[in-house]
Design an enzyme around this catalytic site. Structure first.
Site, PDB file in Angstrom:
ATOM      1  N   GLU A  34      -6.265  -9.072   4.192  1.00 38.22           N
ATOM      2  CA  GLU A  34      -5.432  -8.368   5.180  1.00 38.22           C
ATOM      3  C   GLU A  34      -5.401  -9.201   6.444  1.00 38.22           C
ATOM      4  OE1 GLU A  34      -5.907  -4.209   6.081  1.00 38.22           O
ATOM      5  OE2 GLU A  34      -6.538  -3.733   4.026  1.00 38.22           O
TER       6      GLU A  34
ATOM      7  N   TYR B  13      -6.429  -8.353  12.393  1.00 43.14           N
ATOM      8  CA  TYR B  13      -5.122  -8.042  12.963  1.00 43.14           C
ATOM      9  C   TYR B  13      -5.122  -8.514  14.416  1.00 43.14           C
ATOM     10  CZ  TYR B  13      -4.275  -5.187   8.844  1.00 43.14           C
ATOM     11  OH  TYR B  13      -4.100  -4.764   7.550  1.00 43.14           O
TER      12      TYR B  13
ATOM     13  N   ASN C 231     -12.230  -1.244  -0.504  1.00 42.93           N
ATOM     14  CA  ASN C 231     -11.530  -1.656   0.712  1.00 42.93           C
ATOM     15  C   ASN C 231     -12.286  -1.207   1.952  1.00 42.93           C
ATOM     16  OD1 ASN C 231      -8.959  -2.428   2.318  1.00 42.93           O
ATOM     17  ND2 ASN C 231      -9.327  -0.308   2.922  1.00 42.93           N
ATOM     18  N   GLU C 232     -12.577  -2.138   2.843  1.00 38.95           N
ATOM     19  CA  GLU C 232     -13.114  -1.854   4.185  1.00 38.95           C
ATOM     20  C   GLU C 232     -14.207  -0.777   4.174  1.00 38.95           C
ATOM     21  OE1 GLU C 232      -9.984  -1.113   7.020  1.00 38.95           O
ATOM     22  OE2 GLU C 232      -9.320  -3.202   6.968  1.00 38.95           O
TER      23      GLU C 232
ATOM     24  N   GLN D 236       1.685  -5.782   5.983  1.00 41.16           N
ATOM     25  CA  GLN D 236       2.008  -5.562   4.583  1.00 41.16           C
ATOM     26  C   GLN D 236       3.346  -6.203   4.264  1.00 41.16           C
ATOM     27  OE1 GLN D 236       1.383  -1.499   3.271  1.00 41.16           O
ATOM     28  NE2 GLN D 236      -0.577  -1.401   4.312  1.00 41.16           N
TER      29      GLN D 236
ATOM     30  N   GLU E 298       0.855  -1.198   0.000  1.00 38.99           N
ATOM     31  CA  GLU E 298       0.000   0.000   0.000  1.00 38.99           C
ATOM     32  C   GLU E 298       0.881   1.235   0.000  1.00 38.99           C
ATOM     33  OE1 GLU E 298      -3.636   2.106   2.574  1.00 38.99           O
ATOM     34  OE2 GLU E 298      -2.842   0.157   3.183  1.00 38.99           O
TER      35      GLU E 298
ATOM     36  N   ASN F 186      -6.635   1.509   2.889  1.00 35.06           N
ATOM     37  CA  ASN F 186      -7.343   2.771   3.056  1.00 35.06           C
ATOM     38  C   ASN F 186      -6.991   3.773   1.959  1.00 35.06           C
ATOM     39  OD1 ASN F 186      -8.263   1.556   5.374  1.00 35.06           O
ATOM     40  ND2 ASN F 186      -7.127   2.870   6.782  1.00 35.06           N
TER      41      ASN F 186
END
Length: 514
Positions: free
Chosen positions: A292, A244, A172-173, A351, A27, A72
């Site tokens: 992710e 996460y 994304n999200e 990442q 990213e 993001n």
């Protein structure tokens, strides 16, 4: 000493690992791109500005597919800013990470880097500040051979042949209020459906992943999946999920139990996807893209670790320094992914470099492996094949897992956590065992019977452990934590016996014996 008994059979399988299970994520965040994979002028940089030392470590790590450009970041990204002559590209303020984006690295540079790294590209489209029109134009730019405005623009930019990007993420999200143009499930589902239709009309061969929940504890979890999948079921092959793992409570035993919640998350999303299929009387099964996942908590809570004031270019943010303890929880997550190979067909470690990453660099200097590098590299190298069902008899413990993401801080009970977490992968007559001993004090004797295999022999046995669970690898001590030979693994026909040290990650690779 604790004891654990494991029974497997070569014919009792969960599923085959898809090559895309071993993916990662790049990213435009901190020093992941600038100073990470891309640093013109670095002593090891090639003519494209790609760091050769980082490329060598990436190849050793073994990712198979790389998600780009966010994250993001993508929810405010105009892809047109990152193509064409570099000197003419606009400089933008990035509202995702409050940085300045020079756009000197963009889509075509990423495609060239993927070729250099021998990985498949996975592109995300902006469904935050933009929509289906920009998304289908990007597909045309990347995949159409020529004879149209956007494909001919690519050719004019110097890339004559199409990039042929197969895997695309629909935003994304979008369930997260932190996201630019955050949307309700209904609003996102509608825009994702229409974008998917147009993107596939441009290129019918692409595969698409819709946004699922960005965390199991999101207040909309479940309802979000149900609504989004209803909208995109006929257009997308995948639903995404993100996790996460953290250790905010400073409770190591609970931290090492947290990958079991990852198992639950996967099972729940599978159930939600299959419920939509059942309502439609459909034979289609939507697969999961865990695009992710990682351990991340130290640089997550304080704004100073996430944002540097003054809109800098490539600031050093989210540079999590991983410990031995983190590598153990990370290894447990690897096992969770392997043990769901039937439905998790793609996954991306988030990442790749510097920002919450297995590889760290010094701008202008060297590069090194973080502790989490090793379980991933071993999983990618030895985890290709048929994942077998494991029948495990092991002592267990109860724990609580603290998770701050979502509407409220929550503690989830995690009962009956086996001290042994294991995955078994067979391929080409070989058998690889990935084993995590979650007991912090006691060794564990593992007795395993591998039915239908015939005689086996140990071809490789490694352990990752350290007396100090807070030990990490740094610029000045790059090999403080690294795999060492696992001693004392014995084989009798198709029966293996191994002694695992407390708080250890272990990999045993068995080949046909005599």
């Amino acid at each position: 000493m604790r004891k654990a008994n494991v029974l497997i059979d070569r014919d009792f399988a969960i599923g085959h690992t898809d090559p895309r299970l071993f993916g990662a994520f790049v990213e435009h965040l901190g020093r992941c791109v600038y100073g990470g994979i891309y640093e013109p002028g670095h002593p090891t940089a090639d003519k494209n500005g790609f760091r050769g030392d980082v490329l060598a470590l990436v190849k050793e790590l073994g990712p198979t597919i790389i998600r780009y450009p966010g994250g993001n970041f993508v929810s405010g990204y105009n892809w047109e800013d990152g193509v064409g002559p570099v000197e003419k590209r606009p400089v933008r303020l990035d509202l995702a990470w409050f940085s300045t984006e020079p756009n000197s690295f963009g889509t075509n540079e990423f495609m060239d880097w993927c070729k250099a790294a021998a990985v498949e590209p996975m592109l995300a489209v902006n469904l935050g500040t933009r929509g289906g029109d920009a998304a289908r134009n990007l597909v045309e730019y990347c995949n159409h051979p020529g004879g149209s405005t956007w494909s001919d623009l690519r050719r004019a930019h110097g890339w004559e042949k199409p990039h042929n990007v197969r895997f695309w993420c629909l935003g994304n999200e979008m369930d997260g209020p932190w996201q630019m143009e955050h949307k309700s499930a209904e609003a996102y589902g509608a825009i994702a459906r229409e974008a998917a239709k147009m993107m596939r009309w441009v290129d019918p061969t692409i595969e698409l992943a819709a946004c699922g929940s960005s965390g199991r504890n999101m207040p909309t979890f479940g309802q979000w999946e149900d609504t989004v999948i209803e909208h995109t079921f006929d257009h997308a092959e995948y639903i995404s999920l993100h996790t996460y793992l953290n250790n905010y409570r400073q409770d190591t035993a609970s931290f090492l139990a947290s990958p079991d919640l990852m198992d639950r998350f996967i099972d729940e999303v599978v159930a939600l996807a299959d419920a939509v299929a059942a309502k439609r009387r459909s034979h289609k099964r939507m697969m999961l893209s865990f695009d992710e996942w990682n351990v991340w908590y130290r640089t997550r809570r304080n704004r100073a670790d996430r944002v540097k004031e003054g809109w800098p270019v490539a600031p050093p943010i989210l540079e999590e320094i991983y410990t031995m303890q983190d590598a153990l929880a990370f290894g447990g997550a690897c096992i969770s992914l392997l043990n769901h190979a039937d439905r998790v067909r793609a996954a991306c470690l988030a990442q790749l470099v510097n920002a919450i990453a297995p590889i760290m660099t010094e701008t202008g200097g060297g590069a090194w492996r973080q502790t989490i590098f090793f379980p991933f590299a071993q999983m990618s190298r030895l985890g290709r094949g048929k994942v077998l069902r494991t029948q495990v008899e092991s002592d267990a413990y109860d724990s609580f897992y603290y998770d701050p993401r979502g509407a409220h801080d929550l503690s989830f009970p995690v009962p009956n956590v086996p001290y042994l977490k294991i995955a078994a992968v067979a391929g080409g007559g070989t058998l690889t065992l990935f084993m995590l001993n979650r007991d912090l004090m006691q060794e564990m004797e593992v007795s395993l019977e591998a039915r239908s295999f015939g005689p086996l022999a140990v071809s490789e046995a490694l352990e990752l452990r350290h007396d100090d669970l807070q030990a990490s690898n740094t610029r000045d001590a790059t090999e403080r934590v690294k795999p060492e030979p696992l001693q004392g693994v014995t084989i009798d026909g198709a029966r293996m016996r191994a002694t695992l040290k407390p708080a250890s990650w272990n990999v045993v690779h068995l080949s046909p014996g005599r």
